[in-house]
Design a protein around this motif. Sequence first.
Motif, PDB file in Angstrom:
ATOM      1  N   VAL A   1      22.144  49.108  32.061  1.00  0.00           N
ATOM      2  CA  VAL A   1      21.895  48.409  30.799  1.00  0.00           C
ATOM      3  C   VAL A   1      23.237  48.121  30.140  1.00  0.00           C
ATOM      4  O   VAL A   1      24.276  48.635  30.551  1.00  0.00           O
ATOM      5  CB  VAL A   1      21.007  49.247  29.837  1.00  0.00           C
ATOM      6  CG1 VAL A   1      19.625  49.474  30.413  1.00  0.00           C
ATOM      7  CG2 VAL A   1      21.677  50.572  29.499  1.00  0.00           C
ATOM      8  N   LYS A   2      23.210  47.312  29.119  1.00  0.00           N
ATOM      9  CA  LYS A   2      24.422  46.952  28.404  1.00  0.00           C
ATOM     10  C   LYS A   2      25.116  48.200  27.871  1.00  0.00           C
ATOM     11  O   LYS A   2      24.495  49.055  27.255  1.00  0.00           O
ATOM     12  CB  LYS A   2      24.084  46.006  27.246  1.00  0.00           C
ATOM     13  CG  LYS A   2      25.290  45.351  26.602  1.00  0.00           C
ATOM     14  CD  LYS A   2      24.852  44.313  25.587  1.00  0.00           C
ATOM     15  CE  LYS A   2      26.068  43.609  24.981  1.00  0.00           C
ATOM     16  NZ  LYS A   2      25.661  42.585  23.992  1.00  0.00           N
ATOM     17  N   GLY A   3      26.402  48.300  28.154  1.00  0.00           N
ATOM     18  CA  GLY A   3      27.174  49.459  27.725  1.00  0.00           C
ATOM     19  C   GLY A   3      27.389  50.483  28.815  1.00  0.00           C
ATOM     20  O   GLY A   3      28.263  51.339  28.694  1.00  0.00           O
ATOM     21  N   ALA A   4      26.573  50.412  29.889  1.00  0.00           N
ATOM     22  CA  ALA A   4      26.767  51.324  31.023  1.00  0.00           C
ATOM     23  C   ALA A   4      28.070  50.969  31.737  1.00  0.00           C
ATOM     24  O   ALA A   4      28.611  49.867  31.564  1.00  0.00           O
ATOM     25  CB  ALA A   4      25.582  51.236  31.979  1.00  0.00           C
ATOM     26  N   PHE A   5      28.567  51.887  32.576  1.00  0.00           N
ATOM     27  CA  PHE A   5      29.852  51.644  33.231  1.00  0.00           C
ATOM     28  C   PHE A   5      29.798  50.436  34.166  1.00  0.00           C
ATOM     29  O   PHE A   5      30.803  49.754  34.360  1.00  0.00           O
ATOM     30  CB  PHE A   5      30.309  52.900  33.972  1.00  0.00           C
ATOM     31  CG  PHE A   5      30.750  53.998  33.047  1.00  0.00           C
ATOM     32  CD1 PHE A   5      31.932  53.902  32.337  1.00  0.00           C
ATOM     33  CD2 PHE A   5      29.960  55.126  32.858  1.00  0.00           C
ATOM     34  CE1 PHE A   5      32.340  54.898  31.471  1.00  0.00           C
ATOM     35  CE2 PHE A   5      30.354  56.140  31.991  1.00  0.00           C
ATOM     36  CZ  PHE A   5      31.541  56.028  31.289  1.00  0.00           C
TER      37      PHE A   5
ATOM     38  N   PRO B   1      28.308  49.982  42.054  1.00  0.00           N
ATOM     39  CA  PRO B   1      29.255  51.069  42.347  1.00  0.00           C
ATOM     40  C   PRO B   1      29.222  51.417  43.828  1.00  0.00           C
ATOM     41  O   PRO B   1      28.159  51.421  44.454  1.00  0.00           O
ATOM     42  CB  PRO B   1      28.715  52.226  41.504  1.00  0.00           C
ATOM     43  CG  PRO B   1      27.237  51.974  41.431  1.00  0.00           C
ATOM     44  CD  PRO B   1      27.078  50.476  41.387  1.00  0.00           C
ATOM     45  N   ILE B   2      30.381  51.702  44.390  1.00  0.00           N
ATOM     46  CA  ILE B   2      30.423  52.111  45.791  1.00  0.00           C
ATOM     47  C   ILE B   2      30.910  53.547  45.964  1.00  0.00           C
ATOM     48  O   ILE B   2      30.600  54.179  46.970  1.00  0.00           O
ATOM     49  CB  ILE B   2      31.286  51.153  46.651  1.00  0.00           C
ATOM     50  CG1 ILE B   2      32.712  51.044  46.112  1.00  0.00           C
ATOM     51  CG2 ILE B   2      30.639  49.782  46.739  1.00  0.00           C
ATOM     52  CD1 ILE B   2      33.642  50.233  47.008  1.00  0.00           C
ATOM     53  N   GLU B   3      31.647  54.062  44.973  1.00  0.00           N
ATOM     54  CA  GLU B   3      32.190  55.411  45.141  1.00  0.00           C
ATOM     55  C   GLU B   3      32.632  55.982  43.807  1.00  0.00           C
ATOM     56  O   GLU B   3      33.174  55.279  42.964  1.00  0.00           O
ATOM     57  CB  GLU B   3      33.387  55.371  46.097  1.00  0.00           C
ATOM     58  CG  GLU B   3      34.034  56.713  46.355  1.00  0.00           C
ATOM     59  CD  GLU B   3      35.282  56.595  47.211  1.00  0.00           C
ATOM     60  OE1 GLU B   3      35.663  57.603  47.830  1.00  0.00           O
ATOM     61  OE2 GLU B   3      35.875  55.497  47.259  1.00  0.00           O
ATOM     62  N   ASN B   4      32.355  57.275  43.612  1.00  0.00           N
ATOM     63  CA  ASN B   4      32.862  58.005  42.450  1.00  0.00           C
ATOM     64  C   ASN B   4      33.790  59.110  42.933  1.00  0.00           C
ATOM     65  O   ASN B   4      33.478  59.803  43.905  1.00  0.00           O
ATOM     66  CB  ASN B   4      31.701  58.595  41.637  1.00  0.00           C
ATOM     67  CG  ASN B   4      32.187  59.438  40.472  1.00  0.00           C
ATOM     68  OD1 ASN B   4      32.238  60.656  40.570  1.00  0.00           O
ATOM     69  ND2 ASN B   4      32.565  58.798  39.387  1.00  0.00           N
TER      70      ASN B   4
ATOM     71  N   VAL C   1      37.128  46.964  41.675  1.00  0.00           N
ATOM     72  CA  VAL C   1      37.854  47.449  40.496  1.00  0.00           C
ATOM     73  C   VAL C   1      37.573  48.929  40.309  1.00  0.00           C
ATOM     74  O   VAL C   1      36.513  49.427  40.679  1.00  0.00           O
ATOM     75  CB  VAL C   1      37.494  46.685  39.197  1.00  0.00           C
ATOM     76  CG1 VAL C   1      37.847  45.223  39.311  1.00  0.00           C
ATOM     77  CG2 VAL C   1      36.028  46.872  38.848  1.00  0.00           C
ATOM     78  N   GLU C   2      38.530  49.616  39.744  1.00  0.00           N
ATOM     79  CA  GLU C   2      38.413  51.051  39.481  1.00  0.00           C
ATOM     80  C   GLU C   2      38.253  51.247  37.987  1.00  0.00           C
ATOM     81  O   GLU C   2      39.104  50.820  37.197  1.00  0.00           O
ATOM     82  CB  GLU C   2      39.663  51.758  40.000  1.00  0.00           C
ATOM     83  CG  GLU C   2      39.545  53.265  40.059  1.00  0.00           C
ATOM     84  CD  GLU C   2      40.728  53.889  40.775  1.00  0.00           C
ATOM     85  OE1 GLU C   2      41.529  54.552  40.090  1.00  0.00           O
ATOM     86  OE2 GLU C   2      40.860  53.699  42.001  1.00  0.00           O
ATOM     87  N   ILE C   3      37.145  51.880  37.590  1.00  0.00           N
ATOM     88  CA  ILE C   3      36.860  52.092  36.177  1.00  0.00           C
ATOM     89  C   ILE C   3      36.957  53.588  35.857  1.00  0.00           C
ATOM     90  O   ILE C   3      36.229  54.397  36.437  1.00  0.00           O
ATOM     91  CB  ILE C   3      35.432  51.592  35.815  1.00  0.00           C
ATOM     92  CG1 ILE C   3      35.284  50.105  36.138  1.00  0.00           C
ATOM     93  CG2 ILE C   3      35.125  51.865  34.345  1.00  0.00           C
ATOM     94  CD1 ILE C   3      36.161  49.186  35.327  1.00  0.00           C
TER      95      ILE C   3
ATOM     96  N   ASN D   1      38.293  61.357  36.717  1.00  0.00           N
ATOM     97  CA  ASN D   1      37.005  60.858  37.176  1.00  0.00           C
ATOM     98  C   ASN D   1      36.978  59.327  37.098  1.00  0.00           C
ATOM     99  O   ASN D   1      37.100  58.757  36.016  1.00  0.00           O
ATOM    100  CB  ASN D   1      35.900  61.463  36.315  1.00  0.00           C
ATOM    101  CG  ASN D   1      34.518  61.121  36.825  1.00  0.00           C
ATOM    102  OD1 ASN D   1      34.366  60.530  37.885  1.00  0.00           O
ATOM    103  ND2 ASN D   1      33.506  61.498  36.061  1.00  0.00           N
ATOM    104  N   THR D   2      36.871  58.678  38.232  1.00  0.00           N
ATOM    105  CA  THR D   2      36.803  57.211  38.252  1.00  0.00           C
ATOM    106  C   THR D   2      35.694  56.765  39.195  1.00  0.00           C
ATOM    107  O   THR D   2      35.324  57.472  40.128  1.00  0.00           O
ATOM    108  CB  THR D   2      38.124  56.576  38.728  1.00  0.00           C
ATOM    109  OG1 THR D   2      38.393  57.034  40.057  1.00  0.00           O
ATOM    110  CG2 THR D   2      39.280  56.941  37.823  1.00  0.00           C
ATOM    111  N   THR D   3      35.162  55.584  38.922  1.00  0.00           N
ATOM    112  CA  THR D   3      34.187  54.961  39.825  1.00  0.00           C
ATOM    113  C   THR D   3      34.716  53.610  40.259  1.00  0.00           C
ATOM    114  O   THR D   3      35.242  52.849  39.439  1.00  0.00           O
ATOM    115  CB  THR D   3      32.817  54.794  39.144  1.00  0.00           C
ATOM    116  OG1 THR D   3      32.286  56.084  38.842  1.00  0.00           O
ATOM    117  CG2 THR D   3      31.831  54.069  40.051  1.00  0.00           C
TER     118      THR D   3
END
Length: 364
Positions: A98-102, A140-143, A167-169, A258-260
Amino acid sequence: MDELVSVRNEITKIDAEMAELFEKRMKLVEKVADYKRVNGLSVKDKARENELIDRCRKYIKDPEIESYYVEFLKNNIELSCNYQSRLLEGLKISYCGVKGAFAHIASKKMFPDVEPEAFSDFVHAYNAVENGEYDCAVLPIENSYAGEVGKVMDLIFSGGLYINQVVEIPIVHNLLSTPDSLPEKITTVVSHPQALSQCADYIERHGFKTIAYSNTAAAAEFVKNSNDPTLAAIASEETAEIFGLKVLDAGINDSKNNTTRFASFSRSRNNPVKSSKDDNDSFILVFTVKNEAGALAQILNILGAHGYNMKSLRSRPMKELQWSYFFYIEAEGNINNENGKDMLREMSAVCAKLKLVGAYSDRK
């Protein structure tokens, strides 16, 4: 005065030539925008912009003028990007959440001028692109804390889409509650199970009760609608802004690293040919090996023999075949050259199935 008029006439003539070249350049920019739409690429490409500036500044022979020409190039690039953004206004992006999620944050980082559309799960977001309803999906592919996202890995293997950018968030969790709440009032926290797990030490230290929710942004919306100052969500700062919540405590993750990693999936595979090695170049392969002794080792030997550095190797069970697995390799290097093509040909002789999922440059 006659000399000044003559100089100005020369400038006017040059301006006319520059206008013609500018229009010609912008017509080519239209083709770049079309390519980016089809391949799910961002408008901004910092590496390409820096390469263009470094190459073109060498055309200026007068060092006094060079810095002004660099500014001219930067302005030209910005205009090109603005034009591409306008041309891509109809771009349709899907994501899960939803809006605001990573995932929403990652989508906006890749496509800042597009408002992505939310789907309830990875499969529907992926299928919406595969069947042509949407242009690309951000998933997402990896955390770095929890590892690969299994359901997305399965889609990578079984589906027909390609990854053209990653991209890495940074995943920064915050304690969010109503504007009238205070940290000492909180008794219960709500969030996605993974977020609760990633903040387990903080939660235990404060003696909070926990409620699992579908995702972090939905948890924030629940807290907003509950209007209970003893209830808090664990979510991003962006989520707090969207739902009008207050950040009671920031950066409450147990791990500060911690990144995803999120990927953009599209129907076409980007195939840039580069003359020089880019240290950020990476690619992803998925494959199954023939049921022969040493088959996997052969694949890894071929990869190394062609000079590619493997970043990760994973296996996933194949749903339709019991006790059978497919493999996922992520490696560094440019695969869109003759060396890469030779490697893929050699691998094909060993693999029962081989798919080049995509090539990309890492973006932080």
